[in-house]
Design a protein around this motif. Structure first.
Motif, PDB file in Angstrom:
ATOM      1  N   TYR A  42      33.240  42.316  28.650  1.00  0.00           N
ATOM      2  CA  TYR A  42      33.367  42.064  30.079  1.00  0.00           C
ATOM      3  C   TYR A  42      34.685  41.308  30.258  1.00  0.00           C
ATOM      4  O   TYR A  42      35.168  40.672  29.322  1.00  0.00           O
ATOM      5  N   ALA A  43      35.221  41.362  31.468  1.00  0.00           N
ATOM      6  CA  ALA A  43      36.503  40.696  31.697  1.00  0.00           C
ATOM      7  C   ALA A  43      36.424  39.824  32.936  1.00  0.00           C
ATOM      8  O   ALA A  43      35.822  40.208  33.932  1.00  0.00           O
ATOM      9  N   GLN A  44      37.011  38.627  32.837  1.00  0.00           N
ATOM     10  CA  GLN A  44      37.131  37.757  34.013  1.00  0.00           C
ATOM     11  C   GLN A  44      38.610  37.427  34.199  1.00  0.00           C
ATOM     12  O   GLN A  44      39.270  37.001  33.243  1.00  0.00           O
ATOM     13  N   PRO A  45      39.149  37.631  35.409  1.00  0.00           N
ATOM     14  CA  PRO A  45      40.574  37.385  35.598  1.00  0.00           C
ATOM     15  C   PRO A  45      40.964  35.904  35.487  1.00  0.00           C
ATOM     16  O   PRO A  45      40.162  35.016  35.797  1.00  0.00           O
ATOM     17  N   ILE A  46      42.175  35.688  35.041  1.00  0.00           N
ATOM     18  CA  ILE A  46      42.805  34.368  35.035  1.00  0.00           C
ATOM     19  C   ILE A  46      43.980  34.503  36.004  1.00  0.00           C
ATOM     20  O   ILE A  46      44.725  35.485  35.928  1.00  0.00           O
ATOM     21  N   VAL A  47      44.075  33.554  36.947  1.00  0.00           N
ATOM     22  CA  VAL A  47      45.108  33.709  37.978  1.00  0.00           C
ATOM     23  C   VAL A  47      46.158  32.606  37.908  1.00  0.00           C
ATOM     24  O   VAL A  47      45.925  31.540  37.330  1.00  0.00           O
ATOM     25  N   LYS A  52      48.107  32.920  43.034  1.00  0.00           N
ATOM     26  CA  LYS A  52      46.753  33.492  42.928  1.00  0.00           C
ATOM     27  C   LYS A  52      46.772  34.920  42.385  1.00  0.00           C
ATOM     28  O   LYS A  52      45.789  35.642  42.477  1.00  0.00           O
ATOM     29  N   GLU A  53      47.903  35.332  41.827  1.00  0.00           N
ATOM     30  CA  GLU A  53      47.940  36.661  41.217  1.00  0.00           C
ATOM     31  C   GLU A  53      47.325  36.645  39.829  1.00  0.00           C
ATOM     32  O   GLU A  53      47.428  35.645  39.114  1.00  0.00           O
ATOM     33  N   THR A  54      46.723  37.772  39.459  1.00  0.00           N
ATOM     34  CA  THR A  54      46.109  37.879  38.135  1.00  0.00           C
ATOM     35  C   THR A  54      47.198  37.941  37.063  1.00  0.00           C
ATOM     36  O   THR A  54      48.097  38.760  37.143  1.00  0.00           O
ATOM     37  N   ILE A  55      47.085  37.040  36.077  1.00  0.00           N
ATOM     38  CA  ILE A  55      48.065  37.062  34.994  1.00  0.00           C
ATOM     39  C   ILE A  55      47.426  37.565  33.697  1.00  0.00           C
ATOM     40  O   ILE A  55      48.099  37.805  32.713  1.00  0.00           O
ATOM     41  N   GLY A  56      46.117  37.722  33.731  1.00  0.00           N
ATOM     42  CA  GLY A  56      45.433  38.189  32.531  1.00  0.00           C
ATOM     43  C   GLY A  56      43.934  38.060  32.688  1.00  0.00           C
ATOM     44  O   GLY A  56      43.429  37.877  33.804  1.00  0.00           O
ATOM     45  N   ILE A  57      43.240  38.149  31.566  1.00  0.00           N
ATOM     46  CA  ILE A  57      41.776  38.114  31.576  1.00  0.00           C
ATOM     47  C   ILE A  57      41.254  37.336  30.372  1.00  0.00           C
ATOM     48  O   ILE A  57      41.966  37.146  29.396  1.00  0.00           O
ATOM     49  N   ALA A  98      40.809  46.818  22.747  1.00  0.00           N
ATOM     50  CA  ALA A  98      42.117  47.442  22.522  1.00  0.00           C
ATOM     51  C   ALA A  98      42.104  48.885  23.012  1.00  0.00           C
ATOM     52  O   ALA A  98      43.039  49.343  23.673  1.00  0.00           O
ATOM     53  N   LYS A  99      40.993  49.577  22.713  1.00  0.00           N
ATOM     54  CA  LYS A  99      40.883  50.992  23.093  1.00  0.00           C
ATOM     55  C   LYS A  99      40.978  51.141  24.607  1.00  0.00           C
ATOM     56  O   LYS A  99      41.678  52.009  25.121  1.00  0.00           O
ATOM     57  N   GLN A 100      40.271  50.241  25.321  1.00  0.00           N
ATOM     58  CA  GLN A 100      40.272  50.352  26.786  1.00  0.00           C
ATOM     59  C   GLN A 100      41.597  49.917  27.397  1.00  0.00           C
ATOM     60  O   GLN A 100      42.057  50.506  28.371  1.00  0.00           O
ATOM     61  N   LEU A 101      42.217  48.890  26.815  1.00  0.00           N
ATOM     62  CA  LEU A 101      43.487  48.398  27.359  1.00  0.00           C
ATOM     63  C   LEU A 101      44.581  49.449  27.178  1.00  0.00           C
ATOM     64  O   LEU A 101      45.463  49.605  28.020  1.00  0.00           O
ATOM     65  N   ARG A 102      44.503  50.144  26.064  1.00  0.00           N
ATOM     66  CA  ARG A 102      45.531  51.120  25.739  1.00  0.00           C
ATOM     67  C   ARG A 102      45.686  52.169  26.836  1.00  0.00           C
ATOM     68  O   ARG A 102      46.799  52.585  27.171  1.00  0.00           O
ATOM     69  N   GLU A 103      44.556  52.574  27.400  1.00  0.00           N
ATOM     70  CA  GLU A 103      44.570  53.603  28.440  1.00  0.00           C
ATOM     71  C   GLU A 103      45.357  53.160  29.671  1.00  0.00           C
ATOM     72  O   GLU A 103      45.847  53.981  30.424  1.00  0.00           O
ATOM     73  N   TYR A 104      45.366  51.834  29.895  1.00  0.00           N
ATOM     74  CA  TYR A 104      45.994  51.324  31.118  1.00  0.00           C
ATOM     75  C   TYR A 104      47.281  50.572  30.819  1.00  0.00           C
ATOM     76  O   TYR A 104      47.755  49.818  31.641  1.00  0.00           O
ATOM     77  N   ILE A 264      33.180  41.171  34.894  1.00  0.00           N
ATOM     78  CA  ILE A 264      32.653  42.535  35.099  1.00  0.00           C
ATOM     79  C   ILE A 264      33.054  43.376  33.885  1.00  0.00           C
ATOM     80  O   ILE A 264      33.935  42.962  33.122  1.00  0.00           O
ATOM     81  N   PRO A 265      32.433  44.555  33.696  1.00  0.00           N
ATOM     82  CA  PRO A 265      32.813  45.371  32.534  1.00  0.00           C
ATOM     83  C   PRO A 265      34.333  45.623  32.526  1.00  0.00           C
ATOM     84  O   PRO A 265      34.927  45.884  33.579  1.00  0.00           O
ATOM     85  N   LEU A 266      34.918  45.520  31.339  1.00  0.00           N
ATOM     86  CA  LEU A 266      36.376  45.649  31.222  1.00  0.00           C
ATOM     87  C   LEU A 266      36.892  46.932  31.866  1.00  0.00           C
ATOM     88  O   LEU A 266      37.895  46.906  32.583  1.00  0.00           O
ATOM     89  N   GLY A 267      36.202  48.039  31.623  1.00  0.00           N
ATOM     90  CA  GLY A 267      36.638  49.326  32.174  1.00  0.00           C
ATOM     91  C   GLY A 267      36.713  49.273  33.696  1.00  0.00           C
ATOM     92  O   GLY A 267      37.667  49.770  34.301  1.00  0.00           O
ATOM     93  N   GLU A 268      35.718  48.635  34.291  1.00  0.00           N
ATOM     94  CA  GLU A 268      35.669  48.507  35.749  1.00  0.00           C
ATOM     95  C   GLU A 268      36.827  47.642  36.242  1.00  0.00           C
ATOM     96  O   GLU A 268      37.495  47.969  37.219  1.00  0.00           O
ATOM     97  N   PHE A 269      37.066  46.532  35.537  1.00  0.00           N
ATOM     98  CA  PHE A 269      38.181  45.661  35.905  1.00  0.00           C
ATOM     99  C   PHE A 269      39.494  46.448  35.892  1.00  0.00           C
ATOM    100  O   PHE A 269      40.280  46.377  36.829  1.00  0.00           O
TER     101      PHE A 269
END
Ligand code: C2E
Ligand code: CA
Ligand code: CA
Ligand code: CA
Length: 279
Positions: A42-47, A52-57, A98-104, A264-269
C-alpha cells in the motif's frame, strides 16, 4: 458402489474444509502466505510542507488474506520479526513495489522518494544490499530514491558490520531514515555513526501539538538537532490543518498523514497520480 464414492467425496470435502479452516500457528500461516505472495504494497503520499505537492510515498505492507481480507501490519509484523520471516516478506514487498513502479517510471515526479520499512534483523545480513540493488535495477529510473526506514524502537546496534553495510547502501544511492523518532533510545552517537538522511517524527508527538507542550518541545529540539546534523524531517500522522501549519512554521520539510491521504494499494495510487498530472 456409487454410495461409497459419494461418501468418499463428502469425507474428502470435509477434510479439505478442515485443512483450510483449522487454527494453525501464525508462523505456518505466514510461510504459506509468502509462497502465495499475499503480502502487498500500500502507498501513502509524503508531501512538501510548503507546496503540499507529493514528493514520494511510504510503502506499507498489507496481508491480503484469502478469508480474512486485508490484515493490518500490527497484527502480524511482530511475529514476522520474531521468526525472521520478515526478511522474505520484505523481499517480496520490494519486488512487487519495483514491478509496479517500473510501469509508471516516466510519470513520477523527480526525484521520487520511496520509503520502505526495514526491520533491525534485516540489517544484520548482506541480503539487504543485494535486494536494494535488485530494486534499483528493476525500477531503472535514477530519479526514484529508495529510503530505508529503520525503526528507532528495536534499538539498532551499530557494529562494524552495520557500518559497512550502511556505507555500501549509501554508495548504491539509498537513503536512510530513522522512523518513530523520539519513541526509542537511539543515542546521538548512534545517529551520527550511520550517516543518516531523514528523521521521521512519530505521530504521538504530532497528535499532541496544541495539547501538551512537552511534545512541542520535543519537536522543536528535534528540528534543532536535524539542522545541526543536516538531516531532513518528515512528520508523521498529520491529521489537521493546524498541525500542518505548526510543523511548516518549525521549518519541517515534509509531511505525511490522513490530512493528505490514507494508504491505498500502490497500483491505485500510481493510477490516480498519473490521471491527476495528465489533466
Ligand atoms: P510506521 O512505519 O510508523 O507507519 C506509519 C503508520 O501510521 C501506518 O500504519 C499508517 O497507516 C499510519 N498513519 C499514517 N498517517 C496517519 C494519520 O494521520 N493518523 C493515524 N492515526 N495513523 C496514520 P500501518 O500501515 O498500520 O503500519 C503500522 C506499522 O507497521 C508501521 O508503522 C511499521 O512499523 C509497520 N510496518 C508496515 N509495513 C511494514 C513493512 O513492510 N515492514 C516492516 N518491518 N514494518 C512495517
Ligand atoms: Ca515507517
Ligand atoms: Ca513511523
Ligand atoms: Ca509509528
Amino acid at each position: 458402489y456409487i454410495l461409497v464414492i459419494l461418501l468418499a467425496q463428502i469425507l474428502f470435502s470435509i477434510f479439505c474444509w478442515w485443512q483450510l479452516n483449522r487454527p494453525r500457528p501464525l508462523y505456518l500461516e505466514l510461510e504459506r502466505a509468502i509462497r502465495k505472495k499475499e503480502f502487498v504494497p500500500y502507498a501513502q503520499p509524503i508531501v512538501d510542507a510548503i507546496t503540499k505537492e507529493t514528493i514520494g510515498i511510504e510503502i506499507l505492507m498489507r496481508w491480503k488474506h484469502p478469508f480474512q481480507g486485508i490484515v493490518r501490519p500490527d497484527l502480524f509484523i511482530p511475529q514476522a520479526e520474531d521468526s525472521g520471516l520478515i526478511i522474505p516478506m520484505t523481499d517480496l514487498l520490494l519486488k512487487e513495489t519495483a514491478k509496479q513502479l517500473r510501469e509508471y517510471k516516466h510519470d513520477l515526479p523527480t526525484p521520487f522518494h520511496v520509503g520502505v520499512n526495514i526491520s533491525p534483523q534485516h540489517c544484520k545480513s548482506s541480503i539487504l544490499l543485494d535486494e536494494c540493488k535488485v530494486f534499483i535495477d528493476e525500477v531503472s529510473n535514477h530519479n526514484v530514491i529508495l529510503v530505508l526506514e529503520l525503526t528507532e524502537r528495536g534499538a539498532l546496534e551499530v557494529s562494524e558490520f552495520t557500518r559497512g553495510l550502511f556505507y555500501d547502501l549509501k554508495m548504491l544511492g539509498c537513503k536512510i531514515a530513522i522512523d518513530d523518532f523520539g519513541t526509542g533510545h537511539s543515542s546521538l552517537v548512534n545517529l551520527q555513526e550511520i550517516n543518516l538522511d531523514y528523521l521521521k517524527i512519530d505521530r504521538v508527538f504530532v497528535k499532541n501539538i496544541g495539547v501538551d507542550c512537552t511534545s512541542e518541545h520535543l519537536i522543536e529540539s528535534t528540528v534543532e538537532l536535524a539542522k545541526r546534523l543536516s538531516l531532513r524531517i518528515i512528520a508523521e500522522g498529520v491529521e489537521t490543518e493546524a498541525q500542518a501549519e505548526y510543523l511548516k512554521k518549525q521549518g519541517i520539510e515534509n509531511l505525511q498523514g490522513f490530512l493528505f491521504a490514507k494508504p491505498i494499494p500502490l497500483g491505485e495510487f500510481l493510477q490516480n497520480y498519473n490521471q491527476n498530472i495528465s489533466v
